[in-house]
Structures are given as structure tokens and as C-alpha cells.
Design a protein around this motif. Structure first.
Motif, PDB file in Angstrom:
ATOM      1  N   ARG A   1       5.431  -0.624   2.257  1.00 49.65           N
ATOM      2  CA  ARG A   1       4.918   0.590   1.647  1.00 49.65           C
ATOM      3  C   ARG A   1       5.484   0.661   0.240  1.00 49.65           C
ATOM      4  O   ARG A   1       6.702   0.642   0.046  1.00 49.65           O
ATOM      5  CB  ARG A   1       5.353   1.811   2.444  1.00 49.65           C
ATOM      6  N   ALA A   2       4.600   0.706  -0.731  1.00 50.45           N
ATOM      7  CA  ALA A   2       5.029   0.771  -2.127  1.00 50.45           C
ATOM      8  C   ALA A   2       3.873   1.262  -2.984  1.00 50.45           C
ATOM      9  O   ALA A   2       2.711   1.048  -2.657  1.00 50.45           O
ATOM     10  CB  ALA A   2       5.485  -0.606  -2.610  1.00 50.45           C
ATOM     11  N   ASP A   3       4.218   1.909  -4.051  1.00 49.88           N
ATOM     12  CA  ASP A   3       3.260   2.339  -5.061  1.00 49.88           C
ATOM     13  C   ASP A   3       3.549   1.491  -6.295  1.00 49.88           C
ATOM     14  O   ASP A   3       4.615   1.622  -6.906  1.00 49.88           O
ATOM     15  CB  ASP A   3       3.442   3.824  -5.357  1.00 49.88           C
TER      16      ASP A   3
ATOM     17  N   ASP B   1       0.876  -1.175   0.000  1.00 49.03           N
ATOM     18  CA  ASP B   1       0.000   0.000   0.000  1.00 49.03           C
ATOM     19  C   ASP B   1       0.909   1.219   0.000  1.00 49.03           C
ATOM     20  O   ASP B   1       2.007   1.178   0.570  1.00 49.03           O
ATOM     21  CB  ASP B   1      -0.900   0.008   1.234  1.00 49.03           C
ATOM     22  N   ARG B   2       0.465   2.292  -0.607  1.00 40.20           N
ATOM     23  CA  ARG B   2       1.309   3.486  -0.645  1.00 40.20           C
ATOM     24  C   ARG B   2       1.128   4.374   0.587  1.00 40.20           C
ATOM     25  O   ARG B   2       1.878   5.322   0.781  1.00 40.20           O
ATOM     26  CB  ARG B   2       1.068   4.272  -1.926  1.00 40.20           C
TER      27      ARG B   2
END
Length: 193
Positions: A69-71, A49-50
Motif C-alpha cells: 500500500r503506497a501513494d 496501490d493506495r
């Protein structure tokens, strides 16, 4: 507090997991509820999830998935890696063509399952919305609420694509995919690699 309509569809999403699946990616995992369900099914789950706040809440809840955490629009996803990719009420936070990136991450025989949202704009949308509105009103009259995590994923409303626009875009970008209208302004998009 309104009920979490996404949770209602978790069993339907779990039915989309292909037999023999071992790996999964949950995109826009929020506080990790669906990712934990996938993990309980015996899958090795990457959940992204960003939003840093919801990722931390997901980590605090534990349950097995690897949260980060990642886009996915900016991160290079490994190609042909996942047997199952889920996107629960998060695709409308991204350009719709993100489904191309997600589909490339599917292993042969893998499944992309998107529980998406659409705005009510047409007569057909409104007809489908009536039962949902009635159930929501009954829920409010009964004074029922849901206790949920104190950290919530952000709400984006209205979603940018109508149901018909979603159907056209998915047919163009993911030939052979299926799109099914559901209650509570949702649809199920399924694409098999």
C-alpha cells in the motif's frame, strides 16, 4: 456487470515492455491482474496501490509481485530503478504531473506505459466512442457479464483531462512521448527514458 476494458489492453501493454527488462513497477495495481502478468513474463514486480482493500485482495491472489500500500505522490520512488513502469487506468486518480515522478524512476532505456482514460466531450471523442458503445450494448443484450474479484478498485468518472489536454500535458512534461487514442475511452501514453 460490465466487462473490464482494461484487461482487453493488457496484451498491448505487454508489448511495450522493453527487451531485456528485469524490473517493473505497476502503479495503481488494483487487485493485481496486470502485475501478475508482468511477473509471469519473468520480471521482478513492485505493485503499489493506495487502497488497502485492493492491495489485500491482490496479495490474496498471489502470483509473484511484491504488493504494498503506497501513494506514489507521497512516497519517494527510487530513481533510475525500473525497466518498465505501468499505470493502468489509475493516472486519472492523481495529478497528471505524477508522470514526472514515474519517469524519474525509469532506468536508462526504460519505458513508462500509461493506459489512461478521457471523458467524451468533443465530436472526435464521440466518434471514437460509438464503436465502444455499440460493443457495450451488444454485450449487455447478450447478457454477458464478467466474474471478477469481489473487491474492486474505486471508479473515478469523468477523468479530469480531455484527450487533447492529455496530449498537450504529455508533450510538455514528457517530450518525445507518444499518445494513441484507443477504444473504450482510453489512450496509451508511452515514454521511453
Amino acid at each position: 456487470m460490465v466487462p473490464n476494458f482494461n484487461d482487453h489492453y493488457h496484451p498491448l501493454l505487454l508489448q511495450q515492455v522493453p527487451d531485456g527488462a528485469r524490473t517493473a513497477l505497476d502503479v495503481g495495481c488494483g487487485t493485481g491482474r496486470f502485475a501478475r502478468l508482468l511477473s509471469r513474463q519473468g520480471l521482478v514486480v513492485d505493485a503499489v496501490d493506495r487502497d488497502a482493500r485492493v492491495v489485500e485482495a491482490a496479495r490474496a491472489a498471489g502470483g509473484g509481485p511484491r504488493y504494498r500500500r503506497a501513494d506514489v505522490r507521497e512516497e519517494h520512488l527510487p530513481e533510475s530503478r525500473y525497466d518498465f513502469v505501468s499505470c493502468v487506468a489509475s493516472l486519472h486518480h492523481m495529478p497528471f504531473d505524477t508522470v514526472l515522478t514515474l519517469s524519474k524512476s525509469l532506468a536508462p532505456g526504460g519505458v513508462l506505459a500509461v493506459l489512461g482514460l478521457y471523458p467524451v466531450r468533443t465530436v472526435t471523442d464521440f466518434v471514437w466512442a460509438l464503436p465502444a458503445l455499440s460493443l457495450l450494448q451488444a454485450h449487455r443484450v447478450a447478457g454477458r457479464g464478467r466474474s471478477g474479484p469481489s473487491v474492486q478498485a474505486p471508479i473515478v468518472w469523468p477523468p479530469p483531462l480531455t484527450y487533447d489536454e492529455t496530449r498537450a500535458a504529455s508533450a510538455r512534461l514528457l517530450p518525445g512521448s507518444t499518445l494513441r487514442r484507443l477504444l473504450w475511452w482510453r489512450y496509451l501514453l508511452v515514454h521511453r527514458a
